[in-house]
Design a protein around this motif. Structure first.
Motif, PDB file in Angstrom:
ATOM      1  N   LEU A  62       0.824  -1.209   0.000  1.00 24.69           N
ATOM      2  CA  LEU A  62       0.000   0.000   0.000  1.00 24.69           C
ATOM      3  C   LEU A  62       0.858   1.258   0.000  1.00 24.69           C
ATOM      4  O   LEU A  62       1.933   1.291   0.595  1.00 24.69           O
ATOM      5  CB  LEU A  62      -0.924   0.008   1.223  1.00 24.69           C
ATOM      6  N   SER A  63       0.355   2.269  -0.649  1.00 28.30           N
ATOM      7  CA  SER A  63       1.027   3.575  -0.610  1.00 28.30           C
ATOM      8  C   SER A  63       0.833   4.185   0.783  1.00 28.30           C
ATOM      9  O   SER A  63       0.012   3.713   1.566  1.00 28.30           O
ATOM     10  CB  SER A  63       0.439   4.492  -1.669  1.00 28.30           C
ATOM     11  N   GLN A  99      -2.695   5.295   1.328  1.00 25.33           N
ATOM     12  CA  GLN A  99      -3.607   4.161   1.513  1.00 25.33           C
ATOM     13  C   GLN A  99      -3.445   3.540   2.896  1.00 25.33           C
ATOM     14  O   GLN A  99      -4.418   3.181   3.555  1.00 25.33           O
ATOM     15  CB  GLN A  99      -3.369   3.110   0.418  1.00 25.33           C
ATOM     16  N   VAL A 158     -10.641   9.916  -5.490  1.00 25.20           N
ATOM     17  CA  VAL A 158     -10.851   9.923  -6.945  1.00 25.20           C
ATOM     18  C   VAL A 158     -10.732   8.508  -7.501  1.00 25.20           C
ATOM     19  O   VAL A 158     -10.107   7.638  -6.885  1.00 25.20           O
ATOM     20  CB  VAL A 158      -9.828  10.836  -7.659  1.00 25.20           C
ATOM     21  N   THR A 159     -11.332   8.299  -8.649  1.00 23.84           N
ATOM     22  CA  THR A 159     -11.222   6.996  -9.304  1.00 23.84           C
ATOM     23  C   THR A 159      -9.736   6.674  -9.485  1.00 23.84           C
ATOM     24  O   THR A 159      -8.980   7.518  -9.933  1.00 23.84           O
ATOM     25  CB  THR A 159     -11.851   7.041 -10.712  1.00 23.84           C
ATOM     26  N   GLY A 160      -9.374   5.471  -9.119  1.00 29.58           N
ATOM     27  CA  GLY A 160      -7.985   5.065  -9.303  1.00 29.58           C
ATOM     28  C   GLY A 160      -7.095   5.379  -8.111  1.00 29.58           C
ATOM     29  O   GLY A 160      -5.895   5.152  -8.149  1.00 29.58           O
ATOM     30  N   SER A 161      -7.674   5.877  -7.025  1.00 27.51           N
ATOM     31  CA  SER A 161      -6.846   6.222  -5.868  1.00 27.51           C
ATOM     32  C   SER A 161      -6.583   5.003  -4.979  1.00 27.51           C
ATOM     33  O   SER A 161      -5.763   5.068  -4.068  1.00 27.51           O
ATOM     34  CB  SER A 161      -7.511   7.333  -5.051  1.00 27.51           C
ATOM     35  N   GLY A 162      -7.273   3.923  -5.246  1.00 33.65           N
ATOM     36  CA  GLY A 162      -7.012   2.710  -4.477  1.00 33.65           C
ATOM     37  C   GLY A 162      -8.023   2.439  -3.377  1.00 33.65           C
ATOM     38  O   GLY A 162      -7.726   1.741  -2.407  1.00 33.65           O
ATOM     39  N   LYS A 163      -9.244   2.933  -3.543  1.00 31.50           N
ATOM     40  CA  LYS A 163     -10.284   2.658  -2.546  1.00 31.50           C
ATOM     41  C   LYS A 163     -10.491   1.151  -2.414  1.00 31.50           C
ATOM     42  O   LYS A 163     -10.629   0.619  -1.319  1.00 31.50           O
ATOM     43  CB  LYS A 163     -11.607   3.324  -2.949  1.00 31.50           C
ATOM     44  N   THR A 164     -10.494   0.467  -3.558  1.00 26.48           N
ATOM     45  CA  THR A 164     -10.699  -0.978  -3.536  1.00 26.48           C
ATOM     46  C   THR A 164      -9.582  -1.673  -2.756  1.00 26.48           C
ATOM     47  O   THR A 164      -9.838  -2.565  -1.943  1.00 26.48           O
ATOM     48  CB  THR A 164     -10.779  -1.529  -4.965  1.00 26.48           C
ATOM     49  N   GLU A 165      -8.333  -1.243  -2.982  1.00 23.96           N
ATOM     50  CA  GLU A 165      -7.211  -1.831  -2.236  1.00 23.96           C
ATOM     51  C   GLU A 165      -7.417  -1.641  -0.740  1.00 23.96           C
ATOM     52  O   GLU A 165      -7.177  -2.546   0.048  1.00 23.96           O
ATOM     53  CB  GLU A 165      -5.886  -1.176  -2.655  1.00 23.96           C
ATOM     54  N   ARG A 204     -10.221  -9.532  -8.733  1.00 28.03           N
ATOM     55  CA  ARG A 204      -9.325  -8.879  -7.773  1.00 28.03           C
ATOM     56  C   ARG A 204      -9.314  -9.607  -6.440  1.00 28.03           C
ATOM     57  O   ARG A 204      -8.276  -9.695  -5.782  1.00 28.03           O
ATOM     58  CB  ARG A 204      -9.709  -7.415  -7.592  1.00 28.03           C
ATOM     59  N   TYR A 219      -3.359   6.452  -7.561  1.00 27.91           N
ATOM     60  CA  TYR A 219      -2.238   5.598  -7.227  1.00 27.91           C
ATOM     61  C   TYR A 219      -1.166   5.709  -8.303  1.00 27.91           C
ATOM     62  O   TYR A 219      -1.457   5.735  -9.495  1.00 27.91           O
ATOM     63  CB  TYR A 219      -2.669   4.142  -7.075  1.00 27.91           C
ATOM     64  N   ASN A 221     -11.519  -0.171 -16.018  1.00 27.73           N
ATOM     65  CA  ASN A 221     -10.175   0.354 -16.035  1.00 27.73           C
ATOM     66  C   ASN A 221      -9.582   0.228 -17.431  1.00 27.73           C
ATOM     67  O   ASN A 221      -9.321  -0.864 -17.897  1.00 27.73           O
ATOM     68  CB  ASN A 221      -9.362  -0.494 -15.046  1.00 27.73           C
TER      69      ASN A 221
HETATM   70  P1  ADP Z   1     -10.442   2.892  -6.898  1.00 30.82           P
HETATM   71  O1  ADP Z   1     -11.188   1.772  -6.244  1.00 30.82           O
HETATM   72  O2  ADP Z   1     -10.242   4.077  -5.991  1.00 30.82           O
HETATM   73  O3  ADP Z   1     -10.958   3.281  -8.234  1.00 30.82           O
HETATM   74  P2  ADP Z   1      -8.407   0.897  -7.295  1.00 30.82           P
HETATM   75  O4  ADP Z   1      -8.243   0.253  -5.969  1.00 30.82           O
HETATM   76  O5  ADP Z   1      -9.223   0.187  -8.308  1.00 30.82           O
HETATM   77  O6  ADP Z   1      -8.950   2.381  -7.130  1.00 30.82           O
HETATM   78  O7  ADP Z   1      -6.958   1.209  -7.868  1.00 30.82           O
HETATM   79  C1  ADP Z   1      -6.749   1.687  -9.178  1.00 30.82           C
HETATM   80  C2  ADP Z   1      -5.648   0.910  -9.848  1.00 30.82           C
HETATM   81  O8  ADP Z   1      -4.414   1.130  -9.176  1.00 30.82           O
HETATM   82  C3  ADP Z   1      -5.898  -0.580  -9.823  1.00 30.82           C
HETATM   83  O9  ADP Z   1      -5.484  -1.142 -11.034  1.00 30.82           O
HETATM   84  C4  ADP Z   1      -5.031  -1.065  -8.676  1.00 30.82           C
HETATM   85  O10 ADP Z   1      -4.622  -2.383  -8.875  1.00 30.82           O
HETATM   86  C5  ADP Z   1      -3.868  -0.081  -8.699  1.00 30.82           C
HETATM   87  N1  ADP Z   1      -3.361   0.130  -7.363  1.00 30.82           N
HETATM   88  C6  ADP Z   1      -3.951   0.841  -6.381  1.00 30.82           C
HETATM   89  N2  ADP Z   1      -3.201   0.821  -5.269  1.00 30.82           N
HETATM   90  C7  ADP Z   1      -2.125   0.068  -5.527  1.00 30.82           C
HETATM   91  C8  ADP Z   1      -0.952  -0.320  -4.776  1.00 30.82           C
HETATM   92  N3  ADP Z   1      -0.780   0.063  -3.506  1.00 30.82           N
HETATM   93  N4  ADP Z   1      -0.024  -1.083  -5.392  1.00 30.82           N
HETATM   94  C9  ADP Z   1      -0.202  -1.465  -6.686  1.00 30.82           C
HETATM   95  N5  ADP Z   1      -1.260  -1.134  -7.445  1.00 30.82           N
HETATM   96  C10 ADP Z   1      -2.219  -0.373  -6.881  1.00 30.82           C
END
Ligand code: ADP
Ligand code: ZN
Ligand code: ZN
Length: 726
Positions: free
Chosen positions: A195-196, A199, A220-227, A259, A376, A545
């Motif tokens: 994780l960053s 995150q 924002v979209t792509g910030s890693g909410k799912t992670e 995922r 991210y 994505n």
């Molecule tokens: P969100 O849910 O906010 O739209 P995601 O969790 O889908 O964001 O993350 C966007 C992209 O960045 C995904 O492809 C994810 O795999 C990648 N990503 C996010 N955080 C990390 C991380 N810590 N290390 C590697 N890839 C990451």
């Protein structure tokens, strides 16, 4: 374990029958608990029910029938019982209707997925028929074994009725074995993504929150909410609790499932309308036993009988498809929070553009706000610009401005992808007679027929009514005078093909990709760069994505700004922010162009400035002043029926009885014809109820409607916190 209720005690049973009350039954000899699933006799039928409470009514015992059978499911727990009760009272829904949501999957065939096996019991039975004797001798000989019906009938050459007969007199023991395989356990030894810093902080903040049940995870979209929430799922499951992830659309599940598989090595349980009945039954049983650790599903997954729920994630929490508009009316996001409170489970609401409701709840301190501020990997947030359509020169029947055409050309030469967004299905919204001005409209509804050229049909998007595209005008009889007015996604696709004849184009709309599988195939193609230009409706706006996509063009940004909808501004803001989030998700920077005739509109300005907080604050101020949701409460009453006179009569009765509400400070407006005044042949009149947040409206509303329900053939629908004002 000791059963709560003993033989012959009287309990109240909730059934799926719409009879408006609980029924009293005697407990069978083996006893039962609260929440036990049972079959009970009702008239000359047998129906499914659940033991709801002890019965304290004064009843003449001999009139009370016995529960016929205890079903072999785990009883639902007390939290679930409380959830159902509070859900029913909040949404003003009969308990039996909520219970139907929960049991829909089982349809009384409790044994279908169980294998029934017989064993020998020592009962001495007199006067046996030859066939029965044969069976009992065989069973006695193999007293240490168990057999299913086929094995016995074959070995003893008797008919199944012989075995059933012996079962009925308890001469054979019966055991049920689950045929379904258990779900594999999640593997925590697999390393998640590193994780960053941002995150990690978010995860820590969520872990430490004890005061808040609900958390708004904004980013924002792509910030890693799912992670981030995958980490929280891991925490939850390590504590031996179950987790539930709600997604707004089936189309999004497959990406999320992969995922989960990548992160934990196995697939979670899946729950939505696209899953076969047998699979759903497996999930249902597993959920109730507490076996399956993680469920991914649509809003109805909220009604699964979790044994030990520890976390609910509502992804894209602002999405309007969480509001169920049909049958039982509820908002799955709000009910997820309720269920979380009852279960002491954590609820994470995730979104890039939260609903104003959730944003305000963070401001008030009811929810904990957790934010991810960056994409991210440093991917850039797309730049957003407007194209002022008043200054563009377009030929008739064209919708893509020269400025946008140039931008698409640039991407094509660089080998990058573009996405054109128009939230309108079909070829054209209007089919108009050039000779008399008549529009082709639905004969069942107060609405226009949308032209779908590819299907050679006109279609009503309200009721699904469908017809061939007419050759003659129905009003004046002229031939060849009907012409298509305005753009739909199909028409836009044709324009793109004409403008960029060498490009590979995909048109995505729910009419064209009707199954999840077809949609997935298209999305994979796009992700692999096999498509140059994507033309899509809101189907494309969410979750997906596309690394090589660098341009988003919004064809008609003004579309959503019209209309008297309370949430018009919010919806447009969310929709456009979300599509623009599709661009530049990788290292390449993205750009979004918004075609609009009102570049100075405050919503368009907020989008261009990417100033979310500012937008919410303005919007919140406006609504607070007007005392509308989320600063006041709305309830919509829809009165409908085929006979307009009767519909109006019920409206009059409701109005006559309104004084009890007014006495409580509840305001009532209407009745008046709804904006869509007829759907599927049913006339629709609306009333709007307004109250402040402190007033509890459910009880007085229920009584008011009950008292006024006088005429057969007229339906009164109560929609608490409505999203749909049509
Ligand atoms: P969100 O849910 O906010 O739209 P995601 O969790 O889908 O964001 O993350 C966007 C992209 O960045 C995904 O492809 C994810 O795999 C990648 N990503 C996010 N955080 C990390 C991380 N810590 N290390 C590697 N890839 C990451
Ligand atoms: Zn005509
Ligand atoms: Zn219609």
């Amino acid at each position: 374990m000791e059963k709560k209720f003993k033989n012959d005690e009287i309990v109240s049973v909730l059934t799926t029958e719409p009879i408006g009350k609980m029924l009293a039954y005697k407990v069978p000899h083996q006893g039962c608990d609260l929440g036990t699933f049972v079959l009970v006799p009702l008239g000359n039928r047998v129906v499914m029910g659940v033991v709801w409470s002890v019965n304290r009514d004064q009843l003449s015992r001999h009139k009370v029938k016995k529960i016929e059978k205890i079903l072999d499911f785990n009883p639902i727990n007390l939290e679930m019982i409380e959830f159902i009760e509070r859900f029913a009272s909040y949404t003003i829904t009969p308990l039996s209707a909520v219970f139907r949501l929960i049991t829909r999957v089982n349809k009384l065939d409790s044994e279908i997925n169980f294998e029934k096996k017989y064993s020998f019991t020592t009962n001495k039975i007199k006067r046996l028929t030859l066939a029965r004797k044969k069976v009992l001798e065989f069973m006695k000989l193999n007293a240490d074994l168990q057999f299913n019906i086929n094995e016995i009938t074959k070995k003893c050459t008797v008919s199944p009725s012989v075995v059933y007969g012996l079962e009925a007199i308890n001469a054979l023991g019966v055991n049920y074995y689950d045929r379904d395989k258990p779900f594999p356990k999640l593997d925590f030894s697999l390393k998640g993504k590193q994780l960053s810093k941002d995150q990690k902080l978010a995860v820590e903040k969520i872990r430490r929150s004890i005061r808040h049940n609900a958390i708004l995870l904004k980013g924002v979209t792509g910030s890693g909410k799912t992670e981030v929430y995958l980490e929280c799922i891991a925490d939850c499951i390590k504590q031996n609790k179950q987790a539930l992830v709600l997604l707004p659309e089936i189309g999004l599940t497959s990406e999320f499932l992969s995922r989960v598989e990548e992160r934990f090595g196995v697939m979670p349980g899946e729950w939505h309308s696209g899953i076969s009945l047998a699979k759903r039954r497996r999930v249902w049983k597993s959920v109730s036993k507490g076996d399956v650790q993680l469920i991914v599903g649509a809003r109805s997954a909220l009604f699964l009988p979790f044994k030990n729920l520890g976390l609910i994630v509502v992804d894209e929490e602002h999405d309007h498809s969480y509001k169920q508009d049909d049958g039982v009316l509820y908002n799955a996001r709000d009910m997820a929070v309720l269920r979380g409170v009852i279960n002491s489970a954590r609820v994470i609401l995730a979104s890039a553009t939260p609903s104003l409701e959730s944003w305000v709840n963070v401001e008030k301190g009811k929810y904990l706000g957790v934010e991810l501020s960056f994409r991210y990997g440093g991917a850039l947030i797309p730049k957003i610009k407007t194209i002022d359509m008043r200054l563009e020169k377009l030929e008739k029947g064209n919708w893509i401005s020269p400025t946008l055409v140039d931008q698409i050309r640039v991407r094509l030469t660089k080998g990058e992808q573009s996405l054109l967004f128009l939230n309108r299905r079909g070829f054209a919204p209007i089919t108009l007679c050039q000779s008399c001005g008549e529009q082709v409209s639905c004969d069942q509804c107060d609405s226009r027929m949308v032209q779908h050229k590819k299907l050679d049909r006109v279609m009503c998007h309200q009721c699904g009514n469908i017809d061939r595209i007419p050759e003659k005008c129905a009003a004046c009889g002229s031939e060849g005078t009907l012409s298509a007015i305005g753009p739909g996604i199909e028409r836009l696709g044709i324009e793109v093909q004409r403008l960029f004849s060498d490009a590979k184009i995909a048109v995505l709309s729910s009419d064209l990709q009707t199954t999840a599988a077809v949609l997935k195939e298209q999305l994979t193609k796009i992700a692999h760069g096999e498509i140059d230009i994507v033309v899509g409706t809101q189907l494309i706006a969410k979750g997906h994505n596309f690394p090589n996509l660098t341009l988003v063009g919004v064809i008609d940004a003004d579309l959503g700004l019209q209309g008297a909808d309370l949430r018009a501004a919010e919806k447009t803001f969310q929709m456009i922010s979300q599509v623009s989030g599709r661009a530049g998700r990788d290292i390449k920077a993205g750009e979004t162009f918004i075609q609009t005739y009102q570049p100075d509109h405050r919503v368009i300005k907020a989008i261009v400035d990417s100033d979310l907080e500012d937008f919410w604050r303005l919007e919140a101020n406006d609504r607070e002043k007007a005392k509308v949701p989320p600063f006041g409460r709305f309830v919509s009453i829809i009165i409908s029926g085929v006979d307009l006179k009767k519909v109006e009569e019920v409206g009059r009765v409701l109005l006559k009885n309104v004084c009890t509400l007014r006495a409580l400070g509840i305001q009532v407006f209407g009745p008046a014809p709804a904006p869509i005044s007829r759907i599927k042949g049913m006339y629709r009149n609306r009333m709007l109820v307004k109250a402040d947040l402190k007033t509890s409206v459910q009880k007085p509303l229920r009584e008011w409607v009950l008292k006024s329900k006088t005429i057969k053939g007229v339906k009164i629908k109560i929609d608490i916190d409505p999203y749909n004002f049509l």
